[in-house]
Write a protein that holds these residues in place. Structure first.
Motif, short mmCIF file in Angstrom:
data_model
loop_
_atom_site.label_atom_id
_atom_site.label_comp_id
_atom_site.label_asym_id
_atom_site.label_seq_id
_atom_site.Cartn_x
_atom_site.Cartn_y
_atom_site.Cartn_z
N ARG A 65 55.04 53.44 35.54
CA ARG A 65 54.04 54.01 36.45
C ARG A 65 53.98 53.27 37.77
NH1 ARG A 65 50.88 53.72 31.66
NH2 ARG A 65 49.70 51.97 32.57
N GLY A 66 54.78 52.21 37.91
CA GLY A 66 54.81 51.46 39.15
C GLY A 66 53.99 50.19 39.15
N THR A 67 53.41 49.83 38.00
CA THR A 67 52.61 48.61 37.91
C THR A 67 53.52 47.42 37.59
OG1 THR A 67 50.71 49.86 37.09
CG2 THR A 67 50.69 47.48 36.73
N THR A 68 53.35 46.33 38.30
CA THR A 68 54.08 45.11 38.00
C THR A 68 53.35 44.37 36.88
OG1 THR A 68 54.88 44.90 40.27
CG2 THR A 68 54.91 42.91 38.91
N VAL A 69 54.03 44.12 35.78
CA VAL A 69 53.43 43.44 34.63
C VAL A 69 54.21 42.18 34.33
CG1 VAL A 69 52.70 43.64 32.23
CG2 VAL A 69 52.72 45.67 33.69
N ILE A 70 53.52 41.06 34.28
CA ILE A 70 54.14 39.78 33.95
C ILE A 70 53.57 39.29 32.63
CG2 ILE A 70 54.50 37.40 34.69
CD1 ILE A 70 54.25 38.34 37.56
N PRO A 71 54.33 39.42 31.55
CA PRO A 71 53.83 38.93 30.25
C PRO A 71 54.07 37.44 30.10
CG PRO A 71 55.95 40.01 29.97
CD PRO A 71 55.61 40.12 31.43
N ILE A 72 53.06 36.74 29.62
CA ILE A 72 53.17 35.31 29.32
C ILE A 72 52.92 35.17 27.83
CG2 ILE A 72 52.23 33.02 29.77
CD1 ILE A 72 51.33 34.09 32.52
N ARG A 73 54.01 34.88 27.10
CA ARG A 73 53.96 34.89 25.63
C ARG A 73 54.52 33.58 25.09
NH1 ARG A 73 57.20 40.54 25.24
NH2 ARG A 73 58.52 39.34 26.66
N SER A 126 47.11 53.26 36.90
CA SER A 126 47.69 52.79 38.15
C SER A 126 46.61 52.48 39.18
CB SER A 126 48.67 53.83 38.70
OG SER A 126 48.02 55.07 38.88
N ARG A 127 45.42 53.01 38.99
CA ARG A 127 44.31 52.74 39.92
C ARG A 127 43.63 51.41 39.62
NH1 ARG A 127 43.42 57.95 38.27
NH2 ARG A 127 41.66 57.26 36.99
N ASP A 128 43.80 50.89 38.40
CA ASP A 128 43.10 49.67 38.02
C ASP A 128 43.69 48.43 38.68
OD1 ASP A 128 41.23 50.89 36.28
OD2 ASP A 128 42.76 51.03 34.72
#
Length: 271
Positions: free
Chosen positions: A213-221, A163-165
């Motif tokens: 963990r609260g990270t927004t992840v946008i997968p582009i597949r 989450s810090r990254d």
């Protein structure tokens, strides 16, 4: 984050990033022109014994376990070394935040080369290790460790982020798709069963954990439209240019759908 994908996956990734000149053969930089001209053949030389580490069958699961029974690849990795040498200064990773993920087949653990506490490696070693497709490219020894492509254990290694990254992560993953989406034809069925389906499942689990963990992840597949242009063999050199031109037609819509949250738009079933 840029995930694994081989020659054809690289063409689709670059299309998604809209880097036109290099893939269309109009790059002015001789280092890039030489790199594309040296892309390895679409069929590897016969690998050799020994197997990488059969013990992984007992200690790991999925592709990470199967990697252990892959023989040692014998393809020429000098084309990657030349690229690294051409763009690096003093042989070291060019930026403190650069990470190249490799899989240590002796310990069964992934390592983000370039991260604090990781082995000290040159750009060439890191690049060759992160591209060392099991059974195809030679593994890269670093001290008492033996590294192959990090994609052998995880499609994009989203789980290595904390989450810090970052609080927002874009994942460009050529080897993963929505459930049921595959390339057409018998080759697409085989690629889906052996690689795309397990790699997609693993990526989905890692994304779910990151989001928890609260990270927004946008997968582009790749969608079914993308894969129709890319084909099933992601190392097929002769298809690189055609795959790139097809991706330049389909990838913009794929990216727009991902950014809008409409992850199923245009995918089709591919079942």
């Amino acid at each position: 984050m840029l995930a694994c994908g081989g020659t054809i996956g690289g063409a689709w990734t670059i299309a998604a990033l809209s880097a036109l000149d290099m893939q269309r053969g109009r790059a002015q930089d001789p280092r890039l022109r030489s790199h594309l001209a040296s892309t390895p053949p679409g069929v590897p030389p016969l690998p050799r014994l020994p197997l990488l580490n059969p013990g992984l069958l007992r200690s790991r699961s999925g592709l990470a376990a199967v990697t252990g029974i892959a023989p040692t690849g014998r393809a020429d990795a000098d084309w990657l070394q030349r690229l690294a040498d051409g763009f690096s200064s003093g042989g070291r990773l060019p930026h403190r935040d650069v990470r190249m993920v490799a899989y240590d087949v002796r310990s069964g653990k992934r390592v983000a080369l370039g991260a604090p506490g990781s082995p000290t490696v040159s750009v060439g070693e890191a690049l060759r290790a992160s591209w060392a497709i099991p059974g195809w490219m030679p593994p890269v020894p670093v001290g008492d460790r033996l590294f192959v492509d990090g994609g052998a254990a995880s499609t994009a290694s989203v789980d290595l982020l904390t989450s810090r990254d970052a609080d927002l992560v874009y994942v460009i993953a050529p080897m993963a798709s929505a459930p049921g989406v595959r390339a057409p034809g018998p080759g697409g069925v085989l690629e889906h069963r052996l690689l795309r389906r397990p790699m997609s499942t693993g990526l989905d689990a890692e994304i779910a954990s990151a989001r928890a963990r609260g990270t927004t992840v946008i997968p582009i597949r790749p969608t079914a439209r993308d894969l129709a242009g890319l084909g099933a063999n992601f190392m097929r050199r002769s298809r690189r240019a055609a795959a790139f031109e097809a991706a330049m037609t389909t990838a913009p819509g794929t990216v727009r759908a991902a950014l809008s949250g409409d992850t199923l738009s245009g995918n089709g079933t591919g079942a």
